[in-house]
Design an enzyme around this catalytic site. Structure first.
Site, PDB file in Angstrom:
ATOM      1  N   GLU A 124      20.410   4.521  11.990  1.00 50.43           N
ATOM      2  CA  GLU A 124      19.868   5.842  12.339  1.00 50.43           C
ATOM      3  C   GLU A 124      19.200   5.832  13.720  1.00 50.43           C
ATOM      4  O   GLU A 124      18.438   6.748  14.045  1.00 50.43           O
ATOM      5  CB  GLU A 124      18.867   6.326  11.272  1.00 50.43           C
ATOM      6  CG  GLU A 124      19.414   6.437   9.863  1.00 50.43           C
ATOM      7  CD  GLU A 124      20.492   7.503   9.679  1.00 50.43           C
ATOM      8  OE1 GLU A 124      20.879   8.154  10.670  1.00 50.43           O
ATOM      9  OE2 GLU A 124      20.954   7.663   8.541  1.00 50.43           O
ATOM     10  N   HIS A 147      11.713   7.228   8.836  1.00 52.21           N
ATOM     11  CA  HIS A 147      12.637   7.917   7.923  1.00 52.21           C
ATOM     12  C   HIS A 147      12.585   7.196   6.589  1.00 52.21           C
ATOM     13  O   HIS A 147      12.618   5.965   6.544  1.00 52.21           O
ATOM     14  CB  HIS A 147      14.066   7.869   8.486  1.00 52.21           C
ATOM     15  CG  HIS A 147      15.128   8.161   7.462  1.00 52.21           C
ATOM     16  ND1 HIS A 147      15.206   9.373   6.804  1.00 52.21           N
ATOM     17  CD2 HIS A 147      16.129   7.403   6.967  1.00 52.21           C
ATOM     18  CE1 HIS A 147      16.238   9.342   5.965  1.00 52.21           C
ATOM     19  NE2 HIS A 147      16.807   8.153   6.033  1.00 52.21           N
ATOM     20  N   HIS A 149      13.377   7.888   1.955  1.00 54.20           N
ATOM     21  CA  HIS A 149      14.003   8.709   0.925  1.00 54.20           C
ATOM     22  C   HIS A 149      12.944   9.139  -0.086  1.00 54.20           C
ATOM     23  O   HIS A 149      13.069   8.871  -1.293  1.00 54.20           O
ATOM     24  CB  HIS A 149      15.143   7.929   0.264  1.00 54.20           C
ATOM     25  CG  HIS A 149      16.210   7.484   1.225  1.00 54.20           C
ATOM     26  ND1 HIS A 149      17.179   6.565   0.909  1.00 54.20           N
ATOM     27  CD2 HIS A 149      16.457   7.858   2.511  1.00 54.20           C
ATOM     28  CE1 HIS A 149      17.984   6.375   1.960  1.00 54.20           C
ATOM     29  NE2 HIS A 149      17.564   7.156   2.948  1.00 54.20           N
ATOM     30  N   GLU A 177      -4.966  20.652   1.228  1.00 54.85           N
ATOM     31  CA  GLU A 177      -5.035  20.096   2.584  1.00 54.85           C
ATOM     32  C   GLU A 177      -3.723  20.177   3.362  1.00 54.85           C
ATOM     33  O   GLU A 177      -3.689  19.841   4.550  1.00 54.85           O
ATOM     34  CB  GLU A 177      -5.511  18.647   2.510  1.00 54.85           C
ATOM     35  CG  GLU A 177      -6.819  18.564   1.731  1.00 54.85           C
ATOM     36  CD  GLU A 177      -7.829  17.602   2.308  1.00 54.85           C
ATOM     37  OE1 GLU A 177      -7.402  16.591   2.851  1.00 54.85           O
ATOM     38  OE2 GLU A 177      -9.027  17.897   2.203  1.00 54.85           O
ATOM     39  N   HIS A 218      18.822  13.843   0.970  1.00 55.97           N
ATOM     40  CA  HIS A 218      18.812  12.523   1.596  1.00 55.97           C
ATOM     41  C   HIS A 218      17.381  12.004   1.791  1.00 55.97           C
ATOM     42  O   HIS A 218      17.021  10.975   1.237  1.00 55.97           O
ATOM     43  CB  HIS A 218      19.560  12.571   2.939  1.00 55.97           C
ATOM     44  CG  HIS A 218      19.649  11.246   3.622  1.00 55.97           C
ATOM     45  ND1 HIS A 218      20.750  10.847   4.348  1.00 55.97           N
ATOM     46  CD2 HIS A 218      18.772  10.217   3.710  1.00 55.97           C
ATOM     47  CE1 HIS A 218      20.548   9.618   4.824  1.00 55.97           C
ATOM     48  NE2 HIS A 218      19.348   9.227   4.456  1.00 55.97           N
TER      49      HIS A 218
HETATM   50  P1  13P Z   1      19.854   1.542   7.805  1.00 53.01           P
HETATM   51  O1  13P Z   1      19.827   0.418   6.787  1.00 53.01           O
HETATM   52  O2  13P Z   1      21.015   1.383   8.764  1.00 53.01           O
HETATM   53  O3  13P Z   1      18.538   1.709   8.486  1.00 53.01           O
HETATM   54  O4  13P Z   1      20.163   2.894   7.002  1.00 53.01           O
HETATM   55  C1  13P Z   1      19.346   3.278   5.930  1.00 53.01           C
HETATM   56  C2  13P Z   1      19.269   4.748   5.764  1.00 53.01           C
HETATM   57  O5  13P Z   1      18.328   5.239   5.190  1.00 53.01           O
HETATM   58  C3  13P Z   1      20.348   5.604   6.292  1.00 53.01           C
HETATM   59  O6  13P Z   1      19.967   6.947   6.326  1.00 53.01           O
HETATM   60 ZN    ZN Z   2      18.386   7.417   4.842  1.00 46.72          ZN
END
Ligand code: 13P
Ligand code: ZN
Length: 279
Positions: A124, A147, A149, A177, A218
């Site tokens: 990413e 980033h 999940h 908050e 995602h």
């Molecule tokens: P990477 O392992 O390449 O960082 O990818 C993980 C991910 O969350 C893809 O969106």
């Molecule tokens: Zn991801």
């Protein structure tokens, strides 16, 4: 995983930015937000800080980015590796993280530490780099892109309208908050294939206005001037999404009103993004 030398791991973890990365990835994994290799982090570092701990004249190898990043020429980043498990970073920082410098013409990345055994930076990286570029334009103190999940954020994207104003308002209503922590609201892009330059461009476009962007079904991107700030933003959004998922199918007997949200913003001196509250 490579054979680990405990002294080498201890030494790596004495470097503040390596330790911070190892600890934050561990926290995220423990929160259940980073199953398998899910999630990635990039952290813009000062040259002086890197030079205190690493030999910045020793380039281990050169990596081709997906596209040139002239705007980030000469900048140093510590990033997570592609396919690497957040669960493992603390026990093997050099196998799972890497310190990179963008070449002066922005066309290549020089590996200065880590990403052992020919590991690659996160897939990413386009979204991270393009987000750094946009956030730095609006805030020169910007440093971190995370980033992950986040479970309830992801769940919420299945059942809530993906209109940014409606989504933001619902989150603000979930915890007192929230409006103080993210008065600028939440950006949302359409579902897209991850790892691509296209999703990077769409994410960065939102980063012109928002600190945080949701990728439906995602995960989430959060940014900040420190690891704590970027993480704290995602934590707060995830908590609000969790409350939403807990109350969504129940009869709501009382809620935070628009008047109260406005009072909160005034009391904490923040300006809510226009167009969300009708007051
Ligand atoms: P990477 O392992 O390449 O960082 O990818 C993980 C991910 O969350 C893809 O969106
Ligand atoms: Zn991801």
């Amino acid at each position: 995983m490579s054979t680990l030398n405990p002294d080498k791991v201890t030494k790596a973890l004495e470097t503040p930015f390596i330790r911070e990365m190892a600890e934050i990835t561990q926290h995220m994994w423990r929160n259940g937000w980073d199953e398998r290799n899910g999630g990635n982090v990039s952290y813009l570092l000062d040259e002086e800080e890197v030079a205190k701990y690493l030999d910045i004249h020793q380039v281990i190898r050169v990596i081709e980015p997906a596209f040139p990043v002239h705007e980030l020429a000469g900048k140093y980043f510590i990033v997570t590796g592609s396919g690497k498990y957040f669960k493992n970073v603390l026990q093997d920082p050099a196998g799972n993280l890497g310190v990179l410098r963008v070449t002066p013409d922005g066309s290549k990345l020089e590996l200065l530490w880590g990403l052992e055994n020919d590991a690659k930076p996160t897939s990413e990286l386009p979204s991270h780099f393009m987000s750094h570029i946009e956030r730095l334009k609006v805030d020169p103190d910007h440093r971190v892109v995370i980033h992950n999940h986040a479970t309830h954020v992801l769940a919420m994207t299945f059942i809530h309208d993906l209109d940014e104003a409606k989504f933001t308002k619902t989150l603000w209503e979930m915890c007192t908050e929230c409006i103080v922590v993210f008065p600028d609201g939440i950006g949302i892009i359409p579902w897209m294939v991850p790892g691509s330059s296209e999703i990077g461009r769409a994410t960065a476009e939102k980063m012109k206005e928002y600190h945080s962007v949701i990728w439906p079904q995602h995960g989430i991107f959060g940014t900040g001037t420190t690891v704590d700030e970027a993480f704290g933003l995602i934590e707060t959004i995830e908590k609000a999404a969790q409350i939403y998922m807990l109350v969504a199918h129940h009869e709501i007997k009382q809620r935070i009103t628009e008047r109260e949200l406005s009072d909160l913003a005034a009391a904490f001196g923040v300006t809510p993004r226009p167009g969300i509250l009708s007051l």
